[in-house]
Design an enzyme around this catalytic site. Structure first.
Site, short mmCIF file in Angstrom:
data_model
loop_
_atom_site.label_atom_id
_atom_site.label_comp_id
_atom_site.label_asym_id
_atom_site.label_seq_id
_atom_site.Cartn_x
_atom_site.Cartn_y
_atom_site.Cartn_z
N ASP A 13 -38.03 -5.61 -28.92
CA ASP A 13 -38.06 -7.03 -28.46
C ASP A 13 -36.17 -6.30 -28.39
O ASP A 13 -35.49 -7.29 -27.71
CB ASP A 13 -37.84 -8.30 -29.48
CG ASP A 13 -39.39 -8.91 -30.34
OD1 ASP A 13 -40.04 -8.72 -29.52
OD2 ASP A 13 -39.19 -8.13 -31.27
N LYS A 16 -37.08 -3.85 -23.26
CA LYS A 16 -37.71 -2.64 -22.32
C LYS A 16 -38.23 -3.35 -20.96
O LYS A 16 -38.17 -2.07 -19.74
CB LYS A 16 -38.76 -2.52 -22.80
CG LYS A 16 -37.96 -1.07 -24.50
CD LYS A 16 -39.19 -0.58 -25.57
CE LYS A 16 -40.18 -1.97 -26.13
NZ LYS A 16 -39.02 -2.90 -27.20
N GLY A 40 -45.11 -7.24 -25.65
CA GLY A 40 -44.44 -8.87 -24.78
C GLY A 40 -43.80 -8.44 -24.25
O GLY A 40 -41.91 -8.63 -24.23
N HIS A 41 -42.87 -8.03 -22.65
CA HIS A 41 -42.36 -7.65 -21.99
C HIS A 41 -42.04 -9.05 -21.04
O HIS A 41 -42.30 -8.43 -20.02
CB HIS A 41 -42.84 -6.20 -21.07
CG HIS A 41 -42.98 -4.98 -22.24
ND1 HIS A 41 -43.07 -3.57 -21.59
CD2 HIS A 41 -42.84 -4.63 -23.62
CE1 HIS A 41 -43.36 -2.66 -23.56
NE2 HIS A 41 -43.46 -3.37 -24.64
N GLN A 224 -43.24 -1.58 -28.84
CA GLN A 224 -41.81 -1.99 -29.98
C GLN A 224 -41.05 -1.15 -30.29
O GLN A 224 -40.49 -1.27 -29.14
CB GLN A 224 -43.59 -1.96 -30.96
CG GLN A 224 -44.66 -3.23 -30.71
CD GLN A 224 -45.58 -2.88 -30.35
OE1 GLN A 224 -46.47 -1.42 -30.22
NE2 GLN A 224 -46.40 -3.44 -29.75
#
Length: 424
Positions: A13, A16, A40-41, A224
């Site tokens: 988180d 990235k 989740g980007h 991650q």
């Protein structure tokens, strides 16, 4: 031409997706090398918010090609939804999104096994996202997983049925009540497979190595964070893949001597989702403020993130194991308004002061030792140049650079791609 890497240095988180989006204009190919839809980007630009789970974050740029590498695990159901979201935004992905034949597939029963395993642990649960990631990697290492390339074979459904039957027998072992409609889940899975098959499958290691020979600029995108690495993270509260720089080699099929710059992304403070040790976690108003101002909720799960001060012991560890050459600091704007900031510079571990990350950082073994800094009140979100940054923030950054021996070349001052200040 070398392959540059971009990865997270904390518990995920870190932001990235935004930085990949910002940097994509400098690259020809963006290649995701590990993880699955537990990532989740989040990207924000032109007033719109986009969340990607498996697709590389360069997909919104017209010229960049995007590769999902062999180290990634793909859920066709979630992947289909991602593609449909791109359809809504008129993104033509068919010519610029390629899938490795060696990437493994997440079956519906992988998700069921994930849920059953987590439920059976009770209070000892690890905080899984329940996306089936762990069971899929278990089948991969157990040498009976399904891969994207299998979908090109006439008997892929037979292989699917055999693996599903094995999984259903395994579910009985956990002796927990998991409600599911397998026919409904399989219908979604088959629809996802059909959508996936509209894309181009490639032998990604051959494709990427040829691209290197052709002088293409490649950015490898991790998911991650380093502290969730299966080998070097806070085991067992980790993900199931190698999130560190070494994972890019095995997840894309590129040699170590082809690695160029390693961009390490970190927040100006620290967050963590799910269970596991977190030495600098805050349970007071400061932690609540970080969570509120930083909108600290997981992009994939929506779960609230635990917040705490920057942990330099852990950050230096991640810099070391990844060989980071450039640091990029996210969410400096969230710390605006704190009178005093704290940075953990060592631990008291079993009665001794240590500056390395020990084997066990559970709270009964580790107490953080802090260095204090003066905060800043300035609103960073409207700043566009490094010379506008307040002195106390610059002092904060300088201390991080001195401790890690790596330059901070980008400072993010907001979620939008335009809210990015370059210091190099």
């Amino acid at each position: 031409m070398a392959v540059d890497l971009l990865l997270g240095l904390q518990w995920g988180d870190e932001g990235k997706g935004k930085i990949v989006d910002v940097l994509t204009t400098d690259y020809d190919i963006i290649a995701r090398f590990q993880g699955g839809p537990n990532a989740g980007h989040t990207l924000i630009f032109d007033g719109n918010k986009h969340v990607l789970h498996t697709i590389p974050s360069g997909i919104f740029h017209k010229t960049a090609l995007n590769v999902v590498g062999n180290g990634v695990v793909i859920d066709p159901v979630i992947f289909k939804k991602e593609l449909e979201n791109l359809d809504q935004h008129h993104i033509d992905y068919t010519a610029k999104l390629f899938i490795s034949r060696k990437a493994h597939l997440i079956l519906p029963t992988h998700r069921l096994l994930d849920a059953a395993s987590e439920t059976s642990k009770g209070k000892a649960k690890i905080g899984s996202t329940l996306k089936g990631i762990g069971p899929t990697y278990m089948d991969k290492t157990g040498r009976n997983g399904m891969r994207v390339g299998d979908l090109e074979l006439d008997n892929w459904k037979e292989k699917y049925d055999q693996l599903t039957e094995k999984h259903l027998k395994m579910l009985d072992f956990f002796d927990v009540d998991i409600q599911f409609d397998l026919k409904e889940l399989e219908a979604e899975f088959v629809a996802g497979i059909e959508k996936l098959k509209t894309l181009t499958f490639i032998d990604s290691e051959a494709y990427l190595n040829q691209a290197i020979k052709d002088g293409k600029k490649i950015l490898a995108e991790g998911a991650q964070g380093s502290l969730l690495d299966i080998d070097f993270g806070t085991y067992p509260f980790v993900t199931s893949s190698n999130t560190t720089a070494a994972g890019a080699c095995t997840g894309l099929g590129i040699a170590p001597n082809k690695i160029g710059d390693v961009y390490g992304i970190f927040k100006a403070y620290t967050t963590r989702v799910g269970s596991g040790p977190f030495p600098t976690e805050l349970f007071d108003e400061d932690g609540a403020t970080m969570a509120r101002v930083g909108h600290e909720f997981g992009a994939t799960t929506g779960r609230p993130r635990r917040c705490g001060w920057l942990d330099l012991v852990a950050l230096k560890y991640a810099v070391q194991v990844n060989g980071v050459t450039q640091l990029m600091m996210m969410k400096g704007d969230v710390l605006s308004g704190f009178d005093t900031l704290k940075v953990c510079t060592s631990y008291t571990y079993k009665g001794k002061d240590v500056t390395h990350l020990p084997y066990n950082i559970e709270p009964e073994n580790v107490t953080p030792v802090y260095t204090e800094f003066k905060g800043w009140a300035d609103d960073l979100t409207k700043m566009t140049d490094k010379d506008q940054l307040p002195k106390n923030l610059m002092d904060y950054i300088a201390f991080i650079e001195k401790e890690t021996e790596v330059p901070v070349t980008i400072v993010s001052v907001g979620p939008d791609r335009k809210q990015t200040i370059t210091r190099s």
